[in-house]
Scaffold this motif. Structure first.
Motif, PDB file in Angstrom:
ATOM      1  N   ASP A  10       0.939  -1.156   0.002  1.00 46.13           N
ATOM      2  CA  ASP A  10      -0.037  -0.100  -0.187  1.00 46.13           C
ATOM      3  C   ASP A  10       0.791   1.316  -0.055  1.00 46.13           C
ATOM      4  N   LYS A  11       1.118   1.752  -1.139  1.00 47.68           N
ATOM      5  CA  LYS A  11       2.105   2.861  -1.264  1.00 47.68           C
ATOM      6  C   LYS A  11       1.556   4.135  -0.770  1.00 47.68           C
ATOM      7  N   PRO A  12       2.326   5.072   0.128  1.00 46.50           N
ATOM      8  CA  PRO A  12       1.664   6.077   0.649  1.00 46.50           C
ATOM      9  C   PRO A  12       2.064   7.417  -0.482  1.00 46.50           C
ATOM     10  N   ASP A  40       1.489   7.433  -9.399  1.00 46.22           N
ATOM     11  CA  ASP A  40       2.180   8.721  -9.280  1.00 46.22           C
ATOM     12  C   ASP A  40       2.501   8.828  -7.834  1.00 46.22           C
ATOM     13  N   PRO A  41       3.469   9.926  -7.728  1.00 43.16           N
ATOM     14  CA  PRO A  41       3.950  10.097  -6.090  1.00 43.16           C
ATOM     15  C   PRO A  41       2.749  10.622  -5.429  1.00 43.16           C
ATOM     16  N   MET A  42       2.010  11.430  -5.946  1.00 42.04           N
ATOM     17  CA  MET A  42       0.532  11.664  -5.303  1.00 42.04           C
ATOM     18  C   MET A  42      -0.402  10.850  -4.922  1.00 42.04           C
ATOM     19  N   ALA A  43      -0.279   9.756  -5.666  1.00 42.03           N
ATOM     20  CA  ALA A  43      -1.474   8.789  -5.628  1.00 42.03           C
ATOM     21  C   ALA A  43      -0.893   7.820  -4.470  1.00 42.03           C
ATOM     22  N   THR A  44      -2.102   7.088  -3.886  1.00 36.10           N
ATOM     23  CA  THR A  44      -1.789   6.089  -2.986  1.00 36.10           C
ATOM     24  C   THR A  44      -2.257   4.640  -3.538  1.00 36.10           C
ATOM     25  N   GLY A  45      -2.088   3.822  -2.641  1.00 38.23           N
ATOM     26  CA  GLY A  45      -2.591   2.388  -2.893  1.00 38.23           C
ATOM     27  C   GLY A  45      -1.746   1.240  -3.385  1.00 38.23           C
ATOM     28  N   LEU A  46      -2.425   0.431  -4.017  1.00 37.45           N
ATOM     29  CA  LEU A  46      -1.644  -0.967  -4.459  1.00 37.45           C
ATOM     30  C   LEU A  46      -0.580  -0.983  -5.316  1.00 37.45           C
ATOM     31  N   LEU A  47       0.349  -1.379  -5.093  1.00 38.88           N
ATOM     32  CA  LEU A  47       1.404  -1.708  -5.778  1.00 38.88           C
ATOM     33  C   LEU A  47       1.784  -3.264  -5.951  1.00 38.88           C
ATOM     34  N   VAL A  48       1.777  -3.959  -7.070  1.00 39.98           N
ATOM     35  CA  VAL A  48       1.715  -5.196  -6.977  1.00 39.98           C
ATOM     36  C   VAL A  48       3.307  -5.543  -7.486  1.00 39.98           C
ATOM     37  N   ILE A  49       4.102  -5.900  -6.327  1.00 39.31           N
ATOM     38  CA  ILE A  49       5.598  -6.269  -6.629  1.00 39.31           C
ATOM     39  C   ILE A  49       6.022  -7.841  -6.672  1.00 39.31           C
ATOM     40  N   GLY A  50       7.115  -7.772  -7.764  1.00 41.46           N
ATOM     41  CA  GLY A  50       7.262  -9.048  -8.013  1.00 41.46           C
ATOM     42  C   GLY A  50       8.726  -9.373  -7.381  1.00 41.46           C
ATOM     43  N   ILE A  51       8.952 -10.363  -6.809  1.00 41.14           N
ATOM     44  CA  ILE A  51      10.408 -10.558  -6.284  1.00 41.14           C
ATOM     45  C   ILE A  51      11.170 -11.913  -6.994  1.00 41.14           C
ATOM     46  N   GLU A  52      12.348 -11.783  -7.096  1.00 39.41           N
ATOM     47  CA  GLU A  52      12.945 -12.761  -7.723  1.00 39.41           C
ATOM     48  C   GLU A  52      12.247 -13.330  -8.970  1.00 39.41           C
ATOM     49  N   GLY A  53      12.251 -14.809  -9.201  1.00 38.90           N
ATOM     50  CA  GLY A  53      11.567 -15.231 -10.421  1.00 38.90           C
ATOM     51  C   GLY A  53      10.124 -14.694 -10.760  1.00 38.90           C
ATOM     52  N   ALA A  54       9.464 -14.387  -9.773  1.00 38.12           N
ATOM     53  CA  ALA A  54       8.186 -13.939  -9.950  1.00 38.12           C
ATOM     54  C   ALA A  54       7.904 -12.521 -10.701  1.00 38.12           C
ATOM     55  N   THR A  55       9.196 -11.885 -10.901  1.00 36.67           N
ATOM     56  CA  THR A  55       8.744 -10.877 -11.740  1.00 36.67           C
ATOM     57  C   THR A  55       8.489 -11.264 -13.200  1.00 36.67           C
ATOM     58  N   ARG A  56       8.511 -12.443 -13.666  1.00 32.34           N
ATOM     59  CA  ARG A  56       8.280 -12.776 -14.860  1.00 32.34           C
ATOM     60  C   ARG A  56       6.757 -12.852 -14.926  1.00 32.34           C
ATOM     61  N   LEU A  57       6.124 -13.031 -13.790  1.00 32.42           N
ATOM     62  CA  LEU A  57       4.637 -12.877 -13.694  1.00 32.42           C
ATOM     63  C   LEU A  57       4.060 -11.583 -13.997  1.00 32.42           C
ATOM     64  N   LEU A  58       4.634 -10.437 -13.867  1.00 38.45           N
ATOM     65  CA  LEU A  58       4.209  -8.963 -13.894  1.00 38.45           C
ATOM     66  C   LEU A  58       3.891  -8.690 -15.216  1.00 38.45           C
ATOM     67  N   THR A  59       4.353  -9.389 -16.313  1.00 41.45           N
ATOM     68  CA  THR A  59       3.975  -8.873 -17.715  1.00 41.45           C
ATOM     69  C   THR A  59       2.662  -9.374 -17.770  1.00 41.45           C
ATOM     70  N   TYR A  60       2.027 -10.471 -16.980  1.00 40.52           N
ATOM     71  CA  TYR A  60       0.721 -10.956 -17.131  1.00 40.52           C
ATOM     72  C   TYR A  60      -0.348 -10.142 -16.193  1.00 40.52           C
ATOM     73  N   ILE A  61       0.255  -9.454 -15.132  1.00 40.92           N
ATOM     74  CA  ILE A  61      -0.580  -8.848 -14.013  1.00 40.92           C
ATOM     75  C   ILE A  61      -0.610  -7.310 -14.564  1.00 40.92           C
ATOM     76  N   VAL A  62       0.237  -6.699 -15.240  1.00 40.14           N
ATOM     77  CA  VAL A  62       0.247  -5.134 -15.580  1.00 40.14           C
ATOM     78  C   VAL A  62      -1.086  -4.814 -16.381  1.00 40.14           C
ATOM     79  N   GLY A  63      -1.445  -5.691 -17.397  1.00 35.22           N
ATOM     80  CA  GLY A  63      -2.539  -5.447 -18.142  1.00 35.22           C
ATOM     81  C   GLY A  63      -4.006  -5.836 -17.664  1.00 35.22           C
TER      82      GLY A  63
END
Length: 297
Positions: A10-12, A40-63
């Motif tokens: 939850d980004k502040p 944006d810096p002004m915005a708050t809320g959900l960031l989905v973060i990928g760690i290690e090999g799970a970064t490969r999943l981000l391509t399928y989540i971003v859309g």
């Protein structure tokens, strides 16, 4: 060794998405961290973060489609379409007072559904290799092309009137690539009194919700989702045998098995509950579109 995982944060306000990635790297002791969509810096809320090999999943989540809550101030625009820019000409009080609920509802309806939207000129879209906002800050004129986006819900939660503005608290469900700042700008323009965004919070990205997210000061030891669990929130799951998992990991196809897939992208999960990767059809076969790194040990 750091395990592949998806972390919900939850980004502040005041932090960039890159700031959150940097803090996650320190908290988890790895450089291999990425996110599925900037806030944006002004915005708050959900960031989905990928760690290690799970970064490969981000391509399928971003859309994935997204949900936002926001506050739109009608009566004055800004150079950035949000509160971080310089305010433009203030609309006359009588023009603001003349804007009734029916007229606002009519213009919101026109911004709902499949629409053509021109992104804000201070967006992160690249123009000839450089971010649009960098070009604007350098004094360049930037005109971005309109794009098709879909707004499935644009609902007013609360309206507050003053002599100088109408503030609307809204909730918006939309496709990836939709700019909420641009909706605020376009609503104000349609009403003839200008508009900009004063608050923005992302509450959902696809199957991930901000209620499950952790604060940035609680990253160390924070709970995470396995790659398999995260993939299951993103796409259908195909349970495969140990032999099938081995074949997929080695780049082999599952011949004549295409009818087992229920979507264009499906998560293949092995008997141990590990994500093998994302699979797709190729003719009558199933083949890997993305393979996860194999778990060691």
């Amino acid at each position: 060794m750091v395990s592949p995982a998806i972390l919900l944060v939850d980004k502040p306000g005041g932090l960039t998405s890159h700031d959150v990635v940097a803090r996650t790297r320190r908290a988890f002791g790895t450089r291999k961290v990425g996110h599925a969509g900037t806030l944006d810096p002004m915005a708050t809320g959900l960031l989905v973060i990928g760690i290690e090999g799970a970064t490969r999943l981000l391509t399928y989540i971003v859309g994935a489609d997204k949900t936002y809550t926001a506050t739109i101030r009608l009566g004055v625009g800004s150079t950035t379409d949000d509160a971080e820019g310089e305010l433009l000409e203030q609309a006359p009080a009588d023009a603001i007072a003349a804007v009734g609920a029916e007229r606002i509802a009519h213009e919101i309806a026109a911004l709902t559904g499949a629409i053509s939207q021109v992104p804000s000129s201070v967006s992160a879209i690249k123009v000839d290799g450089r971010r649009a906002y960098d070009r604007v800050r350098a004094g360049e004129e930037v005109a971005l092309a309109a794009r098709r986006v879909t707004v499935t819900r644009f609902e007013i939660l609360e309206r507050r009137d003053s002599a100088s503005a109408i503030d609307l608290d809204v909730v918006i469900d939309c496709s990836s690539g939709t700019y909420i700042r641009a909706l605020a700008r376009d609503l104000g323009a349609a009403l003839g009194i200008g508009g900009h965004l004063t608050a923005l919070r992302r509450t959902r990205v696809g199957g991930f919700d901000v209620t499950d997210a952790v604060a940035v000061d609680a990253l160390a030891g924070a709970p995470t989702l396995t790659a398999a669990a995260a993939a299951a929130r993103t796409m259908p799951v195909l349970n495969v045998s140990a032999d099938e998992a081995r074949d997929l990991r080695h780049g082999k196809r599952l011949h004549g098995q295409a009818t087992r897939l229920t979507a264009s992208e499906v998560a293949a999960v092995d008997p141990d509950g590990e994500l093998v990767g994302v699979v797709e059809t190729r003719g009558s076969d199933i083949k890997s579109a993305m393979n996860m790194p194999e778990v060691q040990g």
